[in-house]
Motif scaffolding. Structure first.
Motif, PDB file in Angstrom:
ATOM      1  N   THR A 151       0.854  -1.182   0.000  1.00 42.47           N
ATOM      2  CA  THR A 151       0.000   0.000   0.000  1.00 42.47           C
ATOM      3  C   THR A 151       0.890   1.232   0.000  1.00 42.47           C
ATOM      4  O   THR A 151       1.724   1.397   0.891  1.00 42.47           O
ATOM      5  N   LYS A 169      -7.640   3.777  -6.885  1.00 40.96           N
ATOM      6  CA  LYS A 169      -8.316   4.986  -7.353  1.00 40.96           C
ATOM      7  C   LYS A 169      -9.159   4.740  -8.598  1.00 40.96           C
ATOM      8  O   LYS A 169     -10.199   5.376  -8.799  1.00 40.96           O
ATOM      9  N   PRO A 184      -0.800  11.485  -4.488  1.00 41.65           N
ATOM     10  CA  PRO A 184      -1.585  11.336  -3.252  1.00 41.65           C
ATOM     11  C   PRO A 184      -2.656  12.414  -3.080  1.00 41.65           C
ATOM     12  O   PRO A 184      -3.659  12.179  -2.414  1.00 41.65           O
ATOM     13  N   ASN A 218       2.086   4.599   0.843  1.00 43.75           N
ATOM     14  CA  ASN A 218       1.829   5.712   1.741  1.00 43.75           C
ATOM     15  C   ASN A 218       2.178   7.003   1.003  1.00 43.75           C
ATOM     16  O   ASN A 218       2.671   6.979  -0.133  1.00 43.75           O
ATOM     17  N   THR A 219       1.934   8.135   1.625  1.00 45.16           N
ATOM     18  CA  THR A 219       2.163   9.413   0.944  1.00 45.16           C
ATOM     19  C   THR A 219       3.619   9.574   0.538  1.00 45.16           C
ATOM     20  O   THR A 219       3.925   9.941  -0.613  1.00 45.16           O
ATOM     21  N   THR A 220       4.534   9.280   1.454  1.00 38.92           N
ATOM     22  CA  THR A 220       5.962   9.406   1.155  1.00 38.92           C
ATOM     23  C   THR A 220       6.372   8.452   0.045  1.00 38.92           C
ATOM     24  O   THR A 220       7.100   8.829  -0.890  1.00 38.92           O
ATOM     25  N   SER A 230      -3.598   1.049  -6.751  1.00 35.54           N
ATOM     26  CA  SER A 230      -3.801   2.119  -5.775  1.00 35.54           C
ATOM     27  C   SER A 230      -5.256   2.196  -5.330  1.00 35.54           C
ATOM     28  O   SER A 230      -5.565   2.803  -4.297  1.00 35.54           O
ATOM     29  N   ALA A 240       4.482   7.138  -2.295  1.00 33.52           N
ATOM     30  CA  ALA A 240       3.888   7.537  -3.568  1.00 33.52           C
ATOM     31  C   ALA A 240       4.688   8.650  -4.227  1.00 33.52           C
ATOM     32  O   ALA A 240       4.961   8.616  -5.436  1.00 33.52           O
ATOM     33  N   TRP A 241       5.088   9.638  -3.422  1.00 32.26           N
ATOM     34  CA  TRP A 241       5.879  10.733  -3.986  1.00 32.26           C
ATOM     35  C   TRP A 241       7.251  10.245  -4.448  1.00 32.26           C
ATOM     36  O   TRP A 241       7.808  10.764  -5.420  1.00 32.26           O
TER      37      TRP A 241
END
Length: 255
Positions: A102, A163, A215, A104-106, A161, A108-109
């Motif tokens: 999964t 989405k 994100p 996470n924000t970090t 993801s 994904a960036w």
């Protein structure tokens, strides 16, 4: 995505083959460093490293098996080394689709940053090959196949993801479906004329998929961006298929 060009005319020596292997070994170090950073950002387990290295070894083996004896150096050549650098960024990302993770924000960036660098390098290898006058059929094919593979990986990551539905993977699958269709209709596999539109659409696909991975991008907007990108890709393939259909008789006459 580049169009095929003329092959090099110089013969390969044993020392050139050793330099090619050296290029691949150096690239392995880059793959390892990228994989270490990716594992740290996403807290991935040891099996991720094994799959990443295994995937790179498979790619390197395919390269060695398909490198022509007429390839000019040094090693893989300036332009192909840039494409290989892109490979070292893409392979660690590709290994992620084989494990449950999964973003996470970090994380994904991080994936977006590495992918963006790979996309920016895409136009550099072709420019270098023209400046150094080292354009080859192998180099163009290497770049084209890497582009297709990268879009497939990104499309799967977007689907994973959560989405967007599985339909987004069509962006990565459609090119392979076209290749398979050439087995049933060989005239579809003829070389197309060079097209800026084709290169632009390819770039749009990569950028769109990275936007979808963002994100801060909500699922609704991601689906809109992905849908538009897919439509553009389908239209682009449709234009090429129409051209091949219109020139089908001419193609047959040259067989």
């Amino acid at each position: 995505m580049k169009d095929l060009t003329q092959p090099d005319l110089t013969s390969e020596s044993p020392s050139s083959r050793r330099k090619i292997v050296s290029d691949l070994v150096v690239a392995l170090l880059s793959v390892t460093l990228t994989a270490v950073a990716t594992a740290w950002f996403l807290s991935l387990r040891t099996d991720y490293f094994i799959k990443t290295i295994g995937l790179y070894v498979a790619v390197a083996t395919l390269l060695l098996a398909n490198i022509p004896n007429t390839l000019s150096g040094p090693g893989l050549g300036h332009a192909n080394r840039i494409t290989l650098l892109r490979t070292t960024l893409i392979v660690p990302i590709a290994a992620m689709i084989t494990i449950p993770v999964t973003l996470n924000t970090t994380g994904a960036w991080w994936i977006i940053t590495i992918s963006a660098i790979a996309l920016m390098l895409d136009g550099l290898d072709g420019r270098v090959s023209r400046i150094k006058q080292c354009e080859t059929t192998f180099g163009a094919k290497f770049d084209m196949e890497l582009d297709a593979f990268f879009l497939f990986i990104l499309s799967v990551l977007v689907w994973q993801s959560g989405k967007i539905g599985v339909w987004i993977t069509a962006i990565g699958i459609i090119r392979y479906a076209f290749v398979i269709s050439t087995l049933l209709a060989p005239w579809l596999g003829q070389t197309l004329p060079e097209s800026f539109r084709r290169k632009l659409i390819c770039a749009i696909q990569g950028i769109s998929l990275l936007i979808c991975l963002g994100p801060i991008v909500p699922p609704t907007f991601a689906a809109l961006v992905g849908g538009v990108a897919l439509c553009l890709l389908v239209i682009s393939f449709g234009i090429d298929i129409q051209w091949l259909t219109n020139h089908r008789e001419a193609i047959r006459s040259t067989d």
